[in-house]
Design an enzyme around this catalytic site. Structure first.
Site: not given
Ligand code: DSN
Length: 492
Positions: A78, A80, A255, A284, A287, A293
């Protein structure tokens, strides 16, 4: 089929050393001794990923080093708080990985501050919303009341602040224009936290209409102007978005979850790089950035303290093992090979788009200048749902997606979103993506809607001749065999 040399390095980043192969074989043996079904599912997932043309624009393949960093005892701690300022004792190793990940992120993106704890992109956006509310609404209210902390406010002042927090406005990109659920979509918490309005795209060009954004911003005076997208195939000019935000006193939140890899690899620079223009940037890490992730927030100093309170004020305990993997992936993204990869992702998207257009497909906006494109499948007489399913039958993994002003709504849709980050990681170049375009059009041409069992029209049912599915699967297998995923990783 004749293929040219891929434009990415000859040793793919997913190549597994003998040590990595040994590690995975051992890990599966250990897991399998406790719950064989889990080991089998992990093994089967590798087989599935190896055997399909992965064109989901938001997916990728992380390196063995990134993946291995997640399977450790850093998960058991943990932590935090933030590095050096924790609510638990014994956090020195989590501090190390969190500091490292933040240092790599700030250096890579040129951001004043990075927060690596969000568990996903949605979490990252929630932290950013929280930080903007804390900085722009709560802090002035505390100052006006002569209080340092919300607990110091009288009941009346607290009630007034709570009401003010609930009365704020957000202007974001409409879902069917390519925005994300968290950009103010009513069923999402963002649409419930904020009074919300959306900007869309020009009906004729399907491009972002900056004049409309400015007009709406002037009328609506949002606290947050949200930019970025999940399904818009073009670059966004963040200098213009910042100018609009400044004119109306809004905070610009970008974003960049989809295109973070293109920013990291310096494909998007100047006015197309959100980091110098936005107050806060969320992303994120899994991607186009090709990490584990998870999520991340980058921000200007003014918001750093509020962002750092993301956990425990918005998020549960940070995932030390995932932050370790983020540090590994961000270190990889700082290498010159990553810039070559990002360039190849964009070049390959152009090749794929060109291959689709030459074969008669219609693409929303007429093409792409990022890593993704939206095929309007209505020209093939299909819904997005039918197209997605037919493509999957032929071994091509995509996802259906609404197109602007979609008559089939967000469930059945009229579009299929496809992207190049994953197959570029495998080493596909322009020729392989042109061959992929031919396979996609082959399937979409051969597929046809099918009626429901009672004879009524169906937006989900379809038929694809078995011969087409088999021919496309065989051609896809040839492409995939030439570019193996995790070469060297033999689990047998
Ligand atoms: N799930 C993501 C995507 O496929 O673009 C966005 O949250």
């Amino acid at each position: 089929m004749t293929l040219t040399t891929p434009s990415t390095p000859s040793v793919p980043p997913t190549a597994a050393s003998d040590a990595a192969a040994t590690a995975y074989r051992s890990a599966l043996e250990v897991i399998g001794a406790v719950e064989p079904a889990v080991a089998a599912a992990i093994h089967a997932e590798l087989d599935d990923q190896r055997a399909s043309l992965k064109l989901i624009a938001s997916e990728n393949y992380a390196s063995p080093a990134t993946l291995l960093a997640m399977g450790t005892w850093l998960s058991d701690k943990y932590a935090e708080g933030t590095a050096g300022h924790r609510f638990y004792a014994g956090c020195r190793n989590v501090d190390t990985v969190e500091r490292l990940a933040a240092a790599h992120a700030t250096a890579l993106f040129g951001a004043p501050h990075a927060y690596l704890q969000p568990h996903s992109g949605i979490d990252a956006n929630l932290v950013a919303f929280w930080a903007i509310l804390a900085q722009r609404v709560e802090a002035p209210a505390l100052a006006a009341a002569g209080a340092k902390h919300v607990n110091d406010l009288s009941e009346d002042d607290w009630e007034q602040l709570r009401r003010a927090l609930g009365e704020q406005r957000m202007l974001g990109m409409a879902l069917d224009a390519g925005g994300h659920l968290t950009h103010g979509f009513r069923p999402n918490i963002s649409g419930k936290m904020f009074h919300q309005r959306s900007y869309g795209t020009d009906p004729a060009t399907e491009l972002l209409d900056y004049d409309q954004v400015r007009r709406l911003a002037r009328e609506f005076r949002p606290l947050i102007l949200m930019a970025g997208y999940s399904a818009y195939p073009r670059k966004v000019n963040f200098a213009i978005m910042r100018d609009i935000a400044d004119e109306v006193g809004a905070t610009l939140l970008v974003d960049m979850a989809h295109f973070a890899g293109l920013v990291a690899g310096k494909v998007f620079t100047g006015e197309f790089d959100p980091v110098p223009h936005a107050h806060l940037v969320t992303t994120t890490t899994h991607k186009s950035l090709r990490g584990p992730r998870g999520g991340m927030v980058l921000c200007q100093r003014e918001f750093a303290d509020a962002v750092d309170h993301g956990c425990p004020m918005v998020l549960g305990g940070p995932l030390g093992h995932v932050m370790a993997a983020k540090a590994v992936a961000l270190a990889e993204a700082r290498r010159p090979e990553f810039a070559a990869y990002a360039r190849a992702v964009a070049d390959n998207a152009l090749a794929l788009a060109d291959g689709l257009l030459r074969r008669g497909a219609r693409l929303v906006t007429g093409g792409t200048d990022n890593h993704l494109m939206l095929v309007d499948v209505s020209g093939f007489g299909l819904t997005g749902r039918q197209a997605e399913s037919a493509l999957l039958d032929a071994g091509i993994v995509t996802n259906r997606n609404a197109i602007p002003r979609d008559p089939n709504g967000a469930w059945y849709t009229s579009g299929v979103r496809i992207g190049t980050p994953a197959l570029t990681t495998r080493g596909f170049g322009a020729d392989e993506f042109d061959a992929t375009a031919a396979l996609i059009v082959d399937v979409l041409t051969a597929a046809a809607p099918a009626a429901a069992p009672d004879g009524s029209p169906s937006k989900a049912r379809y038929q694809l001749p078995a011969a087409t599915a088999a021919r496309v699967r065989a051609a896809a297998a040839e492409l995939l065999d030439a570019h193996p995923l995790y070469p060297g990783l033999d689990l047998s």
